[in-house]
Write a protein that holds these residues in place. Structure first.
Motif, PDB file in Angstrom:
ATOM      1  N   PRO A   5     -13.867  10.010  -6.353  1.00 10.29           N
ATOM      2  CA  PRO A   5     -12.401  10.004  -6.281  1.00 10.29           C
ATOM      3  C   PRO A   5     -11.858   8.878  -5.395  1.00 10.29           C
ATOM      4  CG  PRO A   5     -13.204  12.243  -6.184  1.00 10.29           C
ATOM      5  CD  PRO A   5     -14.418  11.361  -6.120  1.00 10.29           C
ATOM      6  N   GLN A   6     -12.540   8.564  -4.300  1.00 12.04           N
ATOM      7  CA  GLN A   6     -12.074   7.484  -3.430  1.00 12.04           C
ATOM      8  C   GLN A   6     -12.221   6.135  -4.119  1.00 12.04           C
ATOM      9  OE1 GLN A   6     -10.534   7.742  -0.302  1.00 12.04           O
ATOM     10  NE2 GLN A   6     -10.112   5.593  -0.814  1.00 12.04           N
ATOM     11  N   GLN A   7     -13.326   5.939  -4.838  1.00 13.81           N
ATOM     12  CA  GLN A   7     -13.513   4.679  -5.573  1.00 13.81           C
ATOM     13  C   GLN A   7     -12.464   4.521  -6.666  1.00 13.81           C
ATOM     14  OE1 GLN A   7     -17.629   5.340  -6.618  1.00 13.81           O
ATOM     15  NE2 GLN A   7     -18.356   3.816  -5.146  1.00 13.81           N
ATOM     16  N   LEU A   8     -12.145   5.598  -7.353  1.00 16.40           N
ATOM     17  CA  LEU A   8     -11.101   5.540  -8.374  1.00 16.40           C
ATOM     18  C   LEU A   8      -9.753   5.198  -7.739  1.00 16.40           C
ATOM     19  CD1 LEU A   8     -12.097   8.666 -10.488  1.00 16.40           C
ATOM     20  CD2 LEU A   8     -12.214   6.282 -11.232  1.00 16.40           C
ATOM     21  N   LYS A   9      -9.476   5.759  -6.583  1.00 10.01           N
ATOM     22  CA  LYS A   9      -8.229   5.466  -5.870  1.00 10.01           C
ATOM     23  C   LYS A   9      -8.190   4.014  -5.440  1.00 10.01           C
ATOM     24  CE  LYS A   9      -5.493   6.885  -1.834  1.00 10.01           C
ATOM     25  NZ  LYS A   9      -5.432   7.795  -0.656  1.00 10.01           N
ATOM     26  N   ASP A  10      -9.304   3.509  -4.901  1.00  9.27           N
ATOM     27  CA  ASP A  10      -9.371   2.112  -4.462  1.00  9.27           C
ATOM     28  C   ASP A  10      -9.185   1.165  -5.642  1.00  9.27           C
ATOM     29  OD1 ASP A  10      -9.821   2.957  -1.888  1.00  9.27           O
ATOM     30  OD2 ASP A  10     -11.984   2.612  -1.929  1.00  9.27           O
ATOM     31  N   ASP A  12      -7.585   1.731  -8.461  1.00  7.14           N
ATOM     32  CA  ASP A  12      -6.199   1.776  -8.899  1.00  7.14           C
ATOM     33  C   ASP A  12      -5.298   0.975  -7.956  1.00  7.14           C
ATOM     34  OD1 ASP A  12      -3.984   2.989 -10.560  1.00  7.14           O
ATOM     35  OD2 ASP A  12      -3.439   3.754  -8.583  1.00  7.14           O
ATOM     36  N   GLU A  13      -5.554   1.056  -6.669  1.00  9.85           N
ATOM     37  CA  GLU A  13      -4.707   0.378  -5.692  1.00  9.85           C
ATOM     38  C   GLU A  13      -5.008  -1.115  -5.587  1.00  9.85           C
ATOM     39  OE1 GLU A  13      -2.057  -0.616  -2.689  1.00  9.85           O
ATOM     40  OE2 GLU A  13      -2.128   1.139  -4.009  1.00  9.85           O
ATOM     41  N   ARG A 148      -4.400  -6.243  -5.673  1.00 12.42           N
ATOM     42  CA  ARG A 148      -3.143  -5.673  -6.178  1.00 12.42           C
ATOM     43  C   ARG A 148      -2.438  -6.551  -7.208  1.00 12.42           C
ATOM     44  NH1 ARG A 148      -3.532  -4.858  -0.753  1.00 12.42           N
ATOM     45  NH2 ARG A 148      -3.770  -2.693  -0.089  1.00 12.42           N
TER      46      ARG A 148
END
Length: 264
Positions: A5-10, A12-13, A148
């Motif tokens: 989940p953290q890798q997916l968040k990173d 996306d960001e 980004r």
């Protein structure tokens, strides 16, 4: 291999994630030997710098076993299926070589505009996954990313056929300067075997290599099957027309091949 989940968040960001030590040294050695064998050949799929040194070997997974196994490795396929939520096909496979002392630049660009304008790709539902075959250091022309920048979508670009031996849809200096002012530049570095995955609209490029240290990277471009190209203008070895979902190689197949090479 699934992303956390953290890798997916990173992802996306920031538009990218780096996974160090993804491929063990034995498998890297097999791929490095494969690249040496490939670049020693004279084939139309191998593009060279203006100086004559190899720049890119396209579609080598179609005639080299180590590359074939890498192109169907679950460690590269699973994260993208997770992101896109559907099966994938191989849009492109290549090895980029930045030779010691003479490796040329890759201009600032996004990948999707090239795939869209040259190949007729409908959406940015494809991306590159890079496997480092050499240690990528701050000094030997690492890939530079603008974090980004993928959130801007596809930016206006122009077709540069002069700067290097490889034509590319590139961004103008003012656009890059504004994006960098807002977001900075990062250059993921690490040992051979690391994996870098980045969004199709992430702005990136790399400087030339004037060091004694070569920098070779395998690039696997996977696209969602629903996102198949519609109007290809480039040769089939650059933009594949086979939209069959990629099948994963048996687990451990590349390691087994590496062991065979080591004992041969």
């Amino acid at each position: 291999m699934k992303l956390t989940p953290q890798q997916l968040k990173d992802f996306d960001e920031l538009g990218y994630i780096f996974l160090p030590d993804c491929f063990p040294k034995e498998e890297v050695a097999a791929l490095r030997q494969a690249s040496a064998d490939i670049f020693s050949q004279q084939r139309e799929e191998i593009w060279r710098e203006k100086s004559g040194v190899p720049r890119t070997a396209f579609a080598c997974h179609t005639y080299n076993e180590a590359c074939r196994l890498a192109a169907s490795d679950a460690r590269l396929i699973d994260p993208l299926e997770q992101l896109f939520g559907e099966q994938l096909y191989i849009h492109q496979f290549k090895i980029n070589a930045k030779a010691a002392f003479t490796g040329d630049v890759w201009q600032w660009h996004q990948d999707f505009p090239t795939w869209q304008k040259d190949d007729g790709m409908p959406e940015a539902r494809a991306m590159n996954i890079a496997v480092f075959l050499d240690d990528v250091m701050p000094i030997n022309g690492p890939l530079m990313l603008v974090p980004r920048s993928h959130k801007t979508g596809a930016l206006p670009s122009s077709h540069d056929t002069q700067t290097t031996a490889y034509p590319l849809w590139t961004l103008d200096n003012d656009t890059v300067a504004k994006l960098v002012e807002q977001n900075g530049i990062v250059a993921p570095t690490g040992k051979a075997g690391g994996v870098l995955m980045f969004h199709a609209n992430l702005v990136h490029g790399s400087a030339g290599n004037i060091t004694p240290f070569p920098r070779k990277i395998v690039y696997l471009t996977l696209s969602a099957v629903s996102n198949a190209i519609t109007k290809p203008t480039r040769p089939e070895f650059i933009a594949h027309r086979d939209f069959t979902p990629v099948e994963r190689a048996p687990e451990g197949a590349l390691a087994e091949l590496a062991q065979q090479h080591a004992t041969a």
